[in-house]
Design an enzyme around this catalytic site. Structure first.
Site, mmCIF file in Angstrom:
data_model
loop_
_atom_site.group_PDB
_atom_site.id
_atom_site.type_symbol
_atom_site.label_atom_id
_atom_site.label_comp_id
_atom_site.label_asym_id
_atom_site.label_seq_id
_atom_site.Cartn_x
_atom_site.Cartn_y
_atom_site.Cartn_z
ATOM 1 N N ASP A 67 -56.837 9.169 -10.838
ATOM 2 C CA ASP A 67 -56.505 7.857 -10.331
ATOM 3 C C ASP A 67 -57.213 7.546 -9.092
ATOM 4 O OD1 ASP A 67 -55.286 10.089 -8.841
ATOM 5 O OD2 ASP A 67 -53.398 9.919 -9.441
ATOM 6 N N ASN A 136 -41.041 12.984 -7.614
ATOM 7 C CA ASN A 136 -40.265 12.464 -8.753
ATOM 8 C C ASN A 136 -40.807 12.601 -10.017
ATOM 9 O OD1 ASN A 136 -42.757 11.216 -8.756
ATOM 10 N ND2 ASN A 136 -42.161 9.110 -8.427
ATOM 11 N N HIS A 138 -44.057 12.633 -11.072
ATOM 12 C CA HIS A 138 -45.285 11.882 -11.517
ATOM 13 C C HIS A 138 -46.546 12.878 -11.772
ATOM 14 C CE1 HIS A 138 -46.588 10.743 -7.387
ATOM 15 N NE2 HIS A 138 -47.277 11.725 -7.675
ATOM 16 N N GLU A 143 -45.876 7.109 -13.103
ATOM 17 C CA GLU A 143 -44.455 7.050 -12.416
ATOM 18 C C GLU A 143 -43.274 7.457 -13.409
ATOM 19 O OE1 GLU A 143 -44.564 7.903 -9.255
ATOM 20 O OE2 GLU A 143 -45.236 6.344 -8.066
#
Ligand code: F6R
Length: 238
Positions: A67, A136, A138, A143
């Site tokens: 990313d 979270n 990810h 996400e």
């Protein structure tokens, strides 16, 4: 799924480097999928050490990163391009042209995503994908959402990710709100996956990802369906 519980960040990093080193040994021109973030810094330092002492050769290795922030140039010291150059590429003998990070400055990010997936496919797919995990759930910047997104795509970062990453910027207002990330298809298509997680703050999400329901609300949970995942932590996962 294989879990390796180590006693420290250093041991986690060495064991992670062992797996990547083994991959490079058995396939010198392998395609490595690489991650950024705090977690793999020690692992990269270990790879650099082994390369510099002559026991690990990156001269034929190829890499694709997961990313990149949208709007940051590769020269910006908060970009993931910069991170990779700083922690790995500039310190080992990987040919620079063999490395690829999504272009967060692309005018047409949808086209950049298509081109990125085509590049990975044309290179024969990822042999070993290194992952961290967000608080979270990810992976890359996939996400939590209502659906899993297959292709490399542009994402709006969640508040929790922006807050978590603010430590690396002068202020939270400077954290980009968008990123381009490899999608779940390229990650899941990797032949092997290595996920590293350290610190008790990651314990709950690792348990949820690997022992909870498979749901896009916790993107890492999809890894339960992958046939060859190794998870290395410095905490118990029972
Ligand atoms: C970054 C990436 C992210 C990180 C995750 C954990 O390329 O893929 O999914 O792995 O945000 O980051 P750290 O290691 O900083 O806790």
């Amino acid at each position: 799924m294989k879990f390796i519980v180590t006693k420290s960040y250093e041991e986690m990093s060495r064991k992670g480097a062992d797996l990547i080193g083994a991959q490079v040994l058995v396939k010198p021109n392998c395609l490595l999928g690489l991650a950024t973030g705090s977690t793999p810094i020690g692992l990269y330092a270990e790879l650099v050490r082994r390369n510099q002492e002559g026991s690990l050769d990156f001269s034929k290795v190829r890499s694709v990163n997961l990313d990149e922030y949208c709007g940051l140039s590769p020269e910006s010291d908060q970009s993931y391009h910069y991170f990779m150059n700083y922690h790995l590429f500039s310190k080992v003998n990987i040919p620079f042209e063999n490395t690829r990070v999504p272009n967060g400055l692309a005018e047409d990010l949808a086209q950049e995503g298509l081109a990125y997936d085509a590049y990975i496919a044309q290179q024969g797919g990822i042999d070993l994908q290194l992952l961290g995990i967000g608080h979270n759930g990810h992976i890359g910047f996939n996400e939590p959402d209502d659906v899993f997104t297959a292709a490399t795509h542009c994402v709006d970062l969640t508040e929790s990710t922006i807050t978590a990453n603010a430590r690396l910027f002068a202020s939270i207002d400077e954290v980009p709100t968008k990123a381009i990330t490899m999608g779940m298809r390229s990650i899941m298509a990797a032949k092997k996956i290595l996920l590293v997680a350290n610190g008790l703050g990651k314990q709950e999400i690792v348990k949820q990802a690997f022992f909870g329901p498979v749901t896009p609300k916790c993107p890492a949970s999809l890894l339960q369906l992958h046939p060859d995942v190794t998870v290395i932590t410095d905490f118990d996962v029972e």
